[in-house]
Design a protein around this motif. Structure first.
Motif, PDB file in Angstrom:
ATOM      1  N   VAL A 165       0.876  -1.168   0.000  1.00 18.62           N
ATOM      2  CA  VAL A 165       0.000   0.000   0.000  1.00 18.62           C
ATOM      3  C   VAL A 165       0.915   1.220   0.000  1.00 18.62           C
ATOM      4  N   ILE A 166       0.792   2.053  -1.031  1.00 20.33           N
ATOM      5  CA  ILE A 166       1.604   3.263  -1.152  1.00 20.33           C
ATOM      6  C   ILE A 166       0.697   4.469  -0.951  1.00 20.33           C
ATOM      7  N   ARG A 167       1.159   5.388  -0.104  1.00 19.14           N
ATOM      8  CA  ARG A 167       0.350   6.569   0.208  1.00 19.14           C
ATOM      9  C   ARG A 167      -0.035   7.320  -1.065  1.00 19.14           C
ATOM     10  N   GLY A 168      -1.301   7.679  -1.127  1.00 19.24           N
ATOM     11  CA  GLY A 168      -1.811   8.473  -2.243  1.00 19.24           C
ATOM     12  C   GLY A 168      -2.248   9.837  -1.737  1.00 19.24           C
ATOM     13  N   GLU A 169      -3.197  10.420  -2.427  1.00 13.75           N
ATOM     14  CA  GLU A 169      -3.641  11.775  -2.097  1.00 13.75           C
ATOM     15  C   GLU A 169      -4.834  11.804  -1.151  1.00 13.75           C
ATOM     16  N   THR A 170      -5.399  10.638  -0.836  1.00 13.54           N
ATOM     17  CA  THR A 170      -6.605  10.619  -0.001  1.00 13.54           C
ATOM     18  C   THR A 170      -6.373   9.818   1.280  1.00 13.54           C
ATOM     19  N   THR A 171      -7.363   9.816   2.145  1.00 12.73           N
ATOM     20  CA  THR A 171      -7.276   9.081   3.403  1.00 12.73           C
ATOM     21  C   THR A 171      -7.483   7.581   3.212  1.00 12.73           C
ATOM     22  N   HIS A 172      -7.729   7.135   1.988  1.00 12.14           N
ATOM     23  CA  HIS A 172      -7.908   5.713   1.712  1.00 12.14           C
ATOM     24  C   HIS A 172      -6.688   4.913   2.180  1.00 12.14           C
ATOM     25  N   TYR A 173      -5.505   5.492   2.090  1.00 12.86           N
ATOM     26  CA  TYR A 173      -4.264   4.845   2.539  1.00 12.86           C
ATOM     27  C   TYR A 173      -4.379   4.409   3.997  1.00 12.86           C
ATOM     28  N   GLU A 174      -4.805   5.311   4.871  1.00 15.42           N
ATOM     29  CA  GLU A 174      -4.930   4.986   6.289  1.00 15.42           C
ATOM     30  C   GLU A 174      -5.948   3.876   6.515  1.00 15.42           C
ATOM     31  N   THR A 175      -7.050   3.935   5.809  1.00 14.66           N
ATOM     32  CA  THR A 175      -8.079   2.908   5.944  1.00 14.66           C
ATOM     33  C   THR A 175      -7.535   1.545   5.556  1.00 14.66           C
ATOM     34  N   VAL A 176      -6.891   1.450   4.405  1.00 18.86           N
ATOM     35  CA  VAL A 176      -6.381   0.161   3.939  1.00 18.86           C
ATOM     36  C   VAL A 176      -5.285  -0.354   4.863  1.00 18.86           C
ATOM     37  N   CYS A 177      -4.357   0.511   5.258  1.00 18.15           N
ATOM     38  CA  CYS A 177      -3.275   0.090   6.157  1.00 18.15           C
ATOM     39  C   CYS A 177      -3.828  -0.401   7.490  1.00 18.15           C
ATOM     40  N   ASN A 178      -4.666   0.396   8.111  1.00 20.27           N
ATOM     41  CA  ASN A 178      -5.195   0.056   9.433  1.00 20.27           C
ATOM     42  C   ASN A 178      -6.089  -1.173   9.396  1.00 20.27           C
ATOM     43  N   ASP A 179      -7.008  -1.221   8.442  1.00 23.01           N
ATOM     44  CA  ASP A 179      -7.969  -2.321   8.418  1.00 23.01           C
ATOM     45  C   ASP A 179      -7.327  -3.647   8.019  1.00 23.01           C
ATOM     46  N   SER A 180      -6.389  -3.629   7.076  1.00 25.88           N
ATOM     47  CA  SER A 180      -5.742  -4.888   6.689  1.00 25.88           C
ATOM     48  C   SER A 180      -4.885  -5.414   7.837  1.00 25.88           C
ATOM     49  N   SER A 181      -4.174  -4.537   8.503  1.00 22.64           N
ATOM     50  CA  SER A 181      -3.342  -4.943   9.632  1.00 22.64           C
ATOM     51  C   SER A 181      -4.196  -5.444  10.789  1.00 22.64           C
ATOM     52  N   ARG A 182      -5.257  -4.735  11.093  1.00 20.89           N
ATOM     53  CA  ARG A 182      -6.150  -5.119  12.196  1.00 20.89           C
ATOM     54  C   ARG A 182      -6.795  -6.479  11.927  1.00 20.89           C
ATOM     55  N   ALA A 183      -7.228  -6.706  10.705  1.00 19.67           N
ATOM     56  CA  ALA A 183      -7.871  -7.981  10.371  1.00 19.67           C
ATOM     57  C   ALA A 183      -6.893  -9.146  10.512  1.00 19.67           C
ATOM     58  N   LEU A 184      -5.656  -8.959  10.068  1.00 23.73           N
ATOM     59  CA  LEU A 184      -4.652 -10.015  10.229  1.00 23.73           C
ATOM     60  C   LEU A 184      -4.349 -10.260  11.701  1.00 23.73           C
ATOM     61  N   GLN A 185      -4.272  -9.188  12.474  1.00 22.59           N
ATOM     62  CA  GLN A 185      -4.019  -9.324  13.910  1.00 22.59           C
ATOM     63  C   GLN A 185      -5.154 -10.088  14.596  1.00 22.59           C
ATOM     64  N   MET A 186      -6.387  -9.805  14.217  1.00 23.88           N
ATOM     65  CA  MET A 186      -7.532 -10.509  14.796  1.00 23.88           C
ATOM     66  C   MET A 186      -7.473 -12.002  14.474  1.00 23.88           C
ATOM     67  N   LEU A 187      -7.113 -12.344  13.254  1.00 30.95           N
ATOM     68  CA  LEU A 187      -6.972 -13.755  12.890  1.00 30.95           C
ATOM     69  C   LEU A 187      -5.840 -14.400  13.684  1.00 30.95           C
ATOM     70  N   GLY A 188      -4.758 -13.672  13.862  1.00 31.84           N
ATOM     71  CA  GLY A 188      -3.637 -14.187  14.640  1.00 31.84           C
ATOM     72  C   GLY A 188      -4.021 -14.436  16.083  1.00 31.84           C
ATOM     73  N   LEU A 189      -4.801 -13.553  16.654  1.00 31.37           N
ATOM     74  CA  LEU A 189      -5.240 -13.729  18.040  1.00 31.37           C
ATOM     75  C   LEU A 189      -6.195 -14.916  18.200  1.00 31.37           C
ATOM     76  N   GLN A 190      -6.763 -15.366  17.094  1.00 28.96           N
ATOM     77  CA  GLN A 190      -7.607 -16.565  17.115  1.00 28.96           C
ATOM     78  C   GLN A 190      -6.759 -17.832  16.964  1.00 28.96           C
ATOM     79  N   GLY A 191      -5.450 -17.669  16.820  1.00 28.56           N
ATOM     80  CA  GLY A 191      -4.556 -18.819  16.759  1.00 28.56           C
ATOM     81  C   GLY A 191      -3.973 -19.125  15.400  1.00 28.56           C
ATOM     82  N   LEU A 192      -4.282 -18.337  14.381  1.00 26.79           N
ATOM     83  CA  LEU A 192      -3.698 -18.579  13.072  1.00 26.79           C
ATOM     84  C   LEU A 192      -2.250 -18.089  13.055  1.00 26.79           C
ATOM     85  N   CYS A 193      -1.404 -18.822  12.372  1.00 28.62           N
ATOM     86  CA  CYS A 193       0.016 -18.477  12.262  1.00 28.62           C
ATOM     87  C   CYS A 193       0.210 -17.672  10.984  1.00 28.62           C
TER      88      CYS A 193
END
Length: 179
Positions: free
Chosen positions: A83-111
């Motif tokens: 994800v490369i920063r662009g001109e809109t706030t979409h960058y923050e949404t994609v970075c935060n949400d993709s990272s958060r979703a992976l973290q949630m899966l990891g906390l459920q025990g996925l490697c």
């Protein structure tokens, strides 16, 4: 920071080959190809096997991993994209949400090894994806492999404190359970 060295753990070792799924978004194809090369090389060096699937963007990576966990047969997962920063706030949404979703899966025990690059410029992404430079694809695969090794270490038969399926399933003829 130039001149800074980072500790890299020794490669994880396995008695039984781990099987990983690499989920990659090829939105920036050259960067994705380098990330993929690094991840594949690391998995193979550890004696593992891998399959690769593509998804349209970084936000779909966690969904694909969730589906694979429910329907597939993998020991771990490697998430790759950029994800490369662009001109809109979409960058923050994609970075935060993709990272958060992976973290949630990891906390459920996925490697999961997270190799989704979040950068300001194309050049930063190129350096991080380069297998001869920062090799973040290889690093993400190494992270997943280390988590698989931990999971296997701690995943043995349980004894002592707590309930096990054997205890819960041992029913007496009168319908009560025994310990």
């Amino acid at each position: 920071m130039a001149g800074t060295s980072h500790y890299i753990m020794p490669r994880a070792e396995f008695d039984q080959k781990p099987k990983l799924l690499i989920v990659i978004s090829p939105y920036y194809k050259d960067i994705a190809d380098n990330l993929l090369s690094g991840a594949q090389a690391e998995i193979e060096a550890a004696g593992g096997t891998h399959e690769t699937v593509q998804v349209p963007g970084a936000l779909e990576i966690s969904t694909a991993i969730g589906i694979a966990e429910r329907l597939g047969n993998f020991d771990g997962y490697v998430a790759l994209g950029c994800v490369i920063r662009g001109e809109t706030t979409h960058y923050e949404t994609v970075c935060n949400d993709s990272s958060r979703a992976l973290q949630m899966l990891g906390l459920q025990g996925l490697c999961i090894g997270n190799g989704i690059l979040t950068v300001e410029t194309q050049k930063q992404a190129e350096v991080r994806a380069d297998t001869k430079d920062q090799n973040k694809g290889g690093g993400a695969a190494a992270a997943a492999l280390h988590l698989i090794a931990l999971s296997r270490k701690w995943g043995g038969a349980r004894s002592g404190v707590g309930f096990t399926n054997d205890i819960l399933m041992a029913a007496n003829t009168d319908g009560s359970t025994t310990a």
